[in-house]
Design a protein around this motif. Structure first.
Motif, short mmCIF file in Angstrom:
data_model
loop_
_atom_site.label_atom_id
_atom_site.label_comp_id
_atom_site.label_asym_id
_atom_site.label_seq_id
_atom_site.Cartn_x
_atom_site.Cartn_y
_atom_site.Cartn_z
N TYR A 1 0.83 -1.20 0.00
CA TYR A 1 0.00 0.00 0.00
C TYR A 1 0.87 1.26 0.00
O TYR A 1 0.58 2.23 -0.72
CB TYR A 1 -0.94 0.01 1.21
CG TYR A 1 -2.16 -0.86 1.03
CD1 TYR A 1 -3.24 -0.43 0.24
CD2 TYR A 1 -2.25 -2.10 1.63
CE1 TYR A 1 -4.36 -1.22 0.08
CE2 TYR A 1 -3.37 -2.91 1.48
CZ TYR A 1 -4.42 -2.46 0.69
OH TYR A 1 -5.53 -3.24 0.52
N ILE B 1 1.31 4.33 -2.85
CA ILE B 1 1.19 5.76 -2.55
C ILE B 1 2.46 6.50 -2.93
O ILE B 1 2.42 7.57 -3.56
CB ILE B 1 0.90 5.96 -1.05
CG1 ILE B 1 -0.46 5.34 -0.69
CG2 ILE B 1 0.92 7.44 -0.67
CD1 ILE B 1 -0.73 5.28 0.80
N LYS C 1 2.89 7.01 -6.54
CA LYS C 1 1.78 7.79 -7.09
C LYS C 1 0.93 6.98 -8.07
O LYS C 1 0.43 7.49 -9.07
CB LYS C 1 2.31 9.06 -7.78
CG LYS C 1 3.06 9.99 -6.81
CD LYS C 1 3.56 11.23 -7.51
CE LYS C 1 4.30 12.13 -6.50
NZ LYS C 1 4.79 13.37 -7.15
N VAL D 1 -1.82 5.64 -7.05
CA VAL D 1 -3.18 6.01 -6.66
C VAL D 1 -3.23 7.48 -6.31
O VAL D 1 -2.21 8.08 -5.93
CB VAL D 1 -3.66 5.16 -5.46
CG1 VAL D 1 -3.82 3.71 -5.86
CG2 VAL D 1 -2.70 5.30 -4.29
N GLU E 1 -9.36 10.08 -3.67
CA GLU E 1 -10.02 9.28 -2.64
C GLU E 1 -9.40 7.90 -2.50
O GLU E 1 -9.33 7.34 -1.41
CB GLU E 1 -11.51 9.15 -2.99
CG GLU E 1 -12.29 10.45 -2.89
CD GLU E 1 -13.76 10.25 -3.14
OE1 GLU E 1 -14.16 9.08 -3.37
OE2 GLU E 1 -14.50 11.24 -3.10
N GLU E 2 -8.93 7.35 -3.62
CA GLU E 2 -8.30 6.04 -3.57
C GLU E 2 -7.02 6.09 -2.75
O GLU E 2 -6.70 5.17 -1.98
CB GLU E 2 -8.00 5.53 -4.97
CG GLU E 2 -7.54 4.07 -5.00
CD GLU E 2 -7.32 3.56 -6.42
OE1 GLU E 2 -7.14 2.34 -6.56
OE2 GLU E 2 -7.33 4.38 -7.36
N LYS E 3 -6.28 7.20 -2.88
CA LYS E 3 -5.06 7.38 -2.10
C LYS E 3 -5.39 7.46 -0.61
O LYS E 3 -4.71 6.84 0.23
CB LYS E 3 -4.33 8.64 -2.54
CG LYS E 3 -3.06 8.94 -1.73
CD LYS E 3 -2.41 10.23 -2.20
CE LYS E 3 -1.18 10.55 -1.36
NZ LYS E 3 -0.55 11.83 -1.79
N ASP E 4 -6.45 8.23 -0.30
CA ASP E 4 -6.87 8.33 1.11
C ASP E 4 -7.25 6.96 1.67
O ASP E 4 -6.96 6.65 2.82
CB ASP E 4 -8.05 9.29 1.23
CG ASP E 4 -7.65 10.73 0.90
OD1 ASP E 4 -6.45 11.04 0.99
OD2 ASP E 4 -8.55 11.52 0.55
N GLU E 5 -7.90 6.16 0.85
CA GLU E 5 -8.29 4.82 1.28
C GLU E 5 -7.06 3.95 1.52
O GLU E 5 -7.00 3.19 2.50
CB GLU E 5 -9.18 4.17 0.23
CG GLU E 5 -9.70 2.79 0.64
CD GLU E 5 -10.59 2.18 -0.42
OE1 GLU E 5 -10.86 0.96 -0.32
OE2 GLU E 5 -11.02 2.89 -1.33
N TYR E 6 -6.07 4.08 0.65
CA TYR E 6 -4.82 3.32 0.82
C TYR E 6 -4.10 3.74 2.10
O TYR E 6 -3.55 2.90 2.82
CB TYR E 6 -3.91 3.54 -0.39
CG TYR E 6 -4.12 2.55 -1.51
CD1 TYR E 6 -5.40 2.30 -1.99
CD2 TYR E 6 -3.06 1.87 -2.09
CE1 TYR E 6 -5.62 1.40 -3.02
CE2 TYR E 6 -3.26 0.96 -3.12
CZ TYR E 6 -4.55 0.73 -3.58
OH TYR E 6 -4.76 -0.17 -4.59
N HIS F 1 -5.50 4.92 4.79
CA HIS F 1 -6.28 4.38 5.90
C HIS F 1 -5.97 2.90 6.12
O HIS F 1 -5.76 2.46 7.26
CB HIS F 1 -7.77 4.58 5.64
CG HIS F 1 -8.64 3.94 6.68
ND1 HIS F 1 -8.76 4.44 7.97
CD2 HIS F 1 -9.42 2.81 6.65
CE1 HIS F 1 -9.57 3.66 8.67
NE2 HIS F 1 -9.99 2.68 7.90
#
Length: 307
Positions: free
Chosen positions: A108, A112, A115, A117, A120-125, A127
């Protein structure tokens, strides 16, 4: 009786004594030879070797002693091998429990960092990576605590405190957690004082681990916590209405690294309940579990008032 007859009788007696001593000496030599052979055999690693001896043999105590040494050594060797096997299983389990979430965490973070993702997908990763890191932190903390308990290095500080008041303070911190997890709860703690010697940190960890276990693994939506007391002991019960534990798993739930549901390995490390058992034992208490599949599980702790 003539003097010559007397001498003849004494000579016969002397000959019989000498014959008896030679017989005994021969038996002793024979036994010493057997002892020497047995010691060489034991020295070479054959701990199954035992020595047969008669009750009146002069070397009987030596033979019994050698047999006892061999049996004790054999018992220690068996325990050592069992400990080595348990250690290997522990290392394999620890390796799996660390390697899997660590590899996922790195994956994950690499996504990140590179780059791959965004948004929102980056924020999910981020998390998910945070959750993986928190799991590893929790696992390492549990592991170190279990190692200290198992090695006897854990230092306890017992104080005379009101068990009911301490319990209320611990449970109060769980109310918001339970509500956020959509869990109903029922607490029954006596208002009267019940002074007893407890280690606050150990007792807190005991209740926290049990509640955490119910929250993560029970698959239920309600917990009941109650305390009852008498002059001799306090009975502490934590009950859930979850899916329960099968009879095949129930006897093993307090063993280290034991997980009833291997598919939940990312949500537990099999150390929580084993730590609970050790902490309860430190208070000279006992913990037991009863469970009915699809109806729930009941953990019961008995703590003696006098420690």
């Amino acid at each position: 009786m003539s003097f010559n007859l007397f001498l003849l009788i004494m000579l016969c007696i002397a000959l019989l004594v000498i014959l008896f001593l030679f017989t005994k000496l021969g038996r002793v030599r024979e036994q010493l030879s057997v002892i020497e052979e047995a010691l060489e055999d034991i020295k070479s690693g054959n701990l199954n070797r035992r020595m047969l001896t008669k009750k009146n043999d002069m070397t009987g105590k030596i033979c019994y002693g050698i047999n006892e040494i061999a049996m004790n050594s054999q018992t220690q060797l068996i325990r050592q091998k069992q400990s080595e096997q348990a250690y290997k299983r522990l290392m394999t389990s620890i390796s799996h429990d660390v390697k899997t979430p660590l590899a996922s965490l790195v994956g994950y973070l690499e996504a990140i960092e590179c780059k791959i993702v965004a948004g929102e997908e980056k924020d999910e990763y981020v998390h998910v990576a945070f959750e993986k890191a928190r799991y590893l932190k929790h696992f390492v903390e549990n592991l170190f605590e279990w190692v200290k308990l198992d090695s006897g290095e854990q230092i306890f500080r017992f104080e005379v405190l009101d068990l009911n008041e301490v319990s209320r303070n611990i449970i109060a911190d769980w109310i918001s957690v339970l509500e956020n997890s959509n869990f109903e709860y029922e607490f029954d703690i006596p208002e009267t004082e019940y002074p007893m010697r407890i280690d606050v940190n150990a007792y807190s960890r005991t209740l926290n681990n049990l509640l955490q276990n119910a929250l993560i693994h029970s698959k239920g939506n309600k917990v009941i916590f109650r305390i009852s007391e008498n002059d001799r002991q306090a009975r502490i019960i934590l009950e859930d209405n979850g899916k329960g534990i099968s009879p095949g798993h129930l006897p093993h739930i307090f063993e280290r690294m034991y997980q009833c549901d291997q598919s939940r390995s990312a949500k537990g490390n099999g150390l929580g309940l084993s730590i609970v058992k050790e902490l309860v034992a430190a208070h000279k208490g006992t913990i037991t579990a009863e469970s009915t599949p699809d109806k729930g599980t009941i953990f019961t702790i008995l703590l003696p008032k006098s420690l």
